[in-house]
Design an enzyme around this catalytic site. Structure first.
Site, PDB file in Angstrom:
ATOM      1  N   GLY A 221       0.817  -1.216   0.000  1.00  0.00           N
ATOM      2  CA  GLY A 221       0.000   0.000   0.000  1.00  0.00           C
ATOM      3  C   GLY A 221       0.843   1.254   0.000  1.00  0.00           C
ATOM      4  N   ASN A 222       0.207   2.389   0.237  1.00  0.00           N
ATOM      5  CA  ASN A 222       0.946   3.656   0.339  1.00  0.00           C
ATOM      6  C   ASN A 222       0.312   4.514   1.419  1.00  0.00           C
ATOM      7  OD1 ASN A 222      -1.069   5.529  -0.932  1.00  0.00           O
ATOM      8  ND2 ASN A 222      -0.803   4.052  -2.602  1.00  0.00           N
ATOM      9  N   ARG A 223       0.924   5.656   1.687  1.00  0.00           N
ATOM     10  CA  ARG A 223       0.526   6.450   2.847  1.00  0.00           C
ATOM     11  C   ARG A 223      -0.614   7.433   2.577  1.00  0.00           C
ATOM     12  NH1 ARG A 223       5.463   9.452   4.598  1.00  0.00           N
ATOM     13  NH2 ARG A 223       4.082  10.245   6.207  1.00  0.00           N
ATOM     14  N   SER A 224      -1.214   7.386   1.411  1.00  0.00           N
ATOM     15  CA  SER A 224      -2.281   8.347   1.125  1.00  0.00           C
ATOM     16  C   SER A 224      -3.480   8.121   2.053  1.00  0.00           C
ATOM     17  CB  SER A 224      -2.717   8.211  -0.334  1.00  0.00           C
ATOM     18  OG  SER A 224      -3.789   9.076  -0.573  1.00  0.00           O
ATOM     19  N   ALA A 288      -3.821   7.883  -4.899  1.00  0.00           N
ATOM     20  CA  ALA A 288      -2.462   7.380  -5.143  1.00  0.00           C
ATOM     21  C   ALA A 288      -2.627   5.925  -5.564  1.00  0.00           C
ATOM     22  CB  ALA A 288      -1.640   7.480  -3.869  1.00  0.00           C
TER      23      ALA A 288
END
Ligand code: C5P
Length: 415
Positions: A221-224, A288
């Site tokens: 995943g990502n931090r968005s 994102a």
């Protein structure tokens, strides 16, 4: 159109009234000028008995206005009041507070305040007995209820040997209050002008960060957090648009007046967007999206006992949803992409943005800086918006809601 809010120069009318603290108004005026703002000084007759007009003129770089009956043909008080982004009264005497509270207008300053819709900031300065007098307190309350911003007075050494509440606030604090009141006023004015300018528009917004499954319990995943996309959806709905939000793993509540489609992976987001896109007047791709996904999603949890010291995953490229939207664009549709870049150098970051908008072919690209300490999960943000020619068409600094408005202004203008 350059950014409506971010750091633009302000027109400040500084009223100076007749108290000893008038000399401190000079520091306030100087700081405002050094910050790049235009300052018109409106001094009362009494103020000029404490500090001479040449001082104010030299420091502000503009003529001092004092006489209601000078330049009558230009209707000075109306012109000053209408052009000001903010009116500050530094120092504000008990007499001027009383006049402002009752709406009296017997000099240029009080006429200007009455003739203006701009926010008003007052920095009172007087002896403790005068400040604490019930008449002054009642006047201050009345002004406060009417939305006038008070800075101080502080408690401290007054003229002579006495001490107590009544001392003018520090110039720096006054300058900060003036600038924030002006910015707030600008935002409110813009919001009123915008009104419901997106009625009849359909807007699709993507938000959040996609998760690409590795096995039934793990993902990439990502931090968005989804804050910016959700703010855009909320603002678009407030401005009257019919909004669909495609949300991937967002950490913030969704607006009630928005249709929400929940997705998790890039492929799910791509499918939802492809279905919704043909009916949209505008598409804002704030999510994102992972560029790659694990090629094989394991049916069961990956066990370290089975994989040993090294684990290798192979990845497959995800669909570029934004590019696909541009390829399938229906006539008249506005498509806005986002670029979150870690590049620190402003010019180099702009160049990355220019290359990206050319690659993607969307109408506008919202460029912002992200990193360990920038962008994600925060409310404050700073953006630049590029058009397809690579020009910066708008800039905005502030909370994600006001930045959302700047982005939606392009949707409104680009029809
Ligand atoms: O290519 P990059 O990820 O830097 O581009 C960012 C923009 O493209 C964002 O608007 C994002 O929502 C969109 N994007 C997309 N599909 C991808 C990757 C990014 O729509 N696979």
């Amino acid at each position: 159109m350059m950014g409506a809010l971010g750091g633009s120069s302000l027109r400040v009318a500084v009223g100076v009234t007749g108290g000893i603290a008038a000399y401190k108004a000079v520091s306030v005026i100087r700081s405002l000028v050094l910050l790049g703002h235009h300052v018109d000084v409106i001094a009362t007759g009494a103020a000029l008995r404490f500090v001479g007009a040449p001082t104010f003129e030299a420091i502000s770089g503009n003529p001092v206005r004092t006489d209601l009956y000078e330049n009558v043909d230009t209707v000075q008080h109306v012109a000053l009041g209408q052009s000001a982004d903010v009116i500050a009264v530094v120092p504000a005497t008990a007499n001027t507070l009383a006049k402002l509270a009752t709406g009296m207008a017997d000099d240029l300053l009080t006429n200007t305040v009455l003739a203006s819709l701009a926010p008003v900031v007052v920095a009172p300065a007087m002896h403790t007995e005068m400040w604490q007098n019930p008449a002054t307190q009642a006047n201050a309350r009345r002004l406060d209820e009417r939305g006038v911003t008070f800075v101080g007075p502080e408690s401290g050494r007054l003229t002579g040997s006495d001490e107590g509440p009544g001392r003018l606030a520090e110039p720096e604090e006054i300058v900060n209050a003036i600038v924030s009141a002006a910015r707030r006023g600008q935002r409110e004015r813009l919001a009123a002008e915008r009104g419901r300018d997106l009625v009849g528009h359909t807007v699709l917004v993507t938000a959040g960060g996609t998760r690409e499954p590795i096995d039934p319990v793990r993902f990439l995943g990502n931090r968005s957090s989804g804050r910016q996309g959700v703010a855009i959806a909320r603002k678009a709905a407030e401005r009257g648009a019919e909004v669909t939000l495609v949300a991937a793993n967002i950490e913030v509540p969704t607006p009630e007046d928005v249709r929400v489609v929940l997705v998790s992976s890039a492929e799910q987001m791509a499918a939802a967007c492809a279905e919704l896109a043909p009916r949209q007047d505008a598409i804002v791709m704030a999510a994102a999206v992972a560029d790659y996904r694990p090629e094989h999603v394991q049916a069961g949890k990956i066990k370290k006992e089975a994989t040993g010291d090294d684990l290798t995953l192979t990845f497959k490229k995800n669909p570029d949803i934004l590019k696909n939207m541009v390829a399938a664009r229906v006539p008249g549709q506005t498509i806005i992409g986002f670029a979150a870049e870690t590049e620190e150098d402003d010019e180099a970051r702009l160049e990355l943005g220019r290359a990206k908008i050319r690659r993607k072919g969307c109408d506008f690209l919202v460029l912002n800086r992200v990193g360990w300490h920038h962008g994600f999960a925060r409310d404050e943000t700073a953006i630049q918006i590029l058009d397809l020619d690579g020009h910066v068409v708008s800039e905005a600094v502030g909370d994600k809601m006001s930045v959302a408005d700047s982005i939606l202004d392009l949707v409104h203008e680009h029809e």
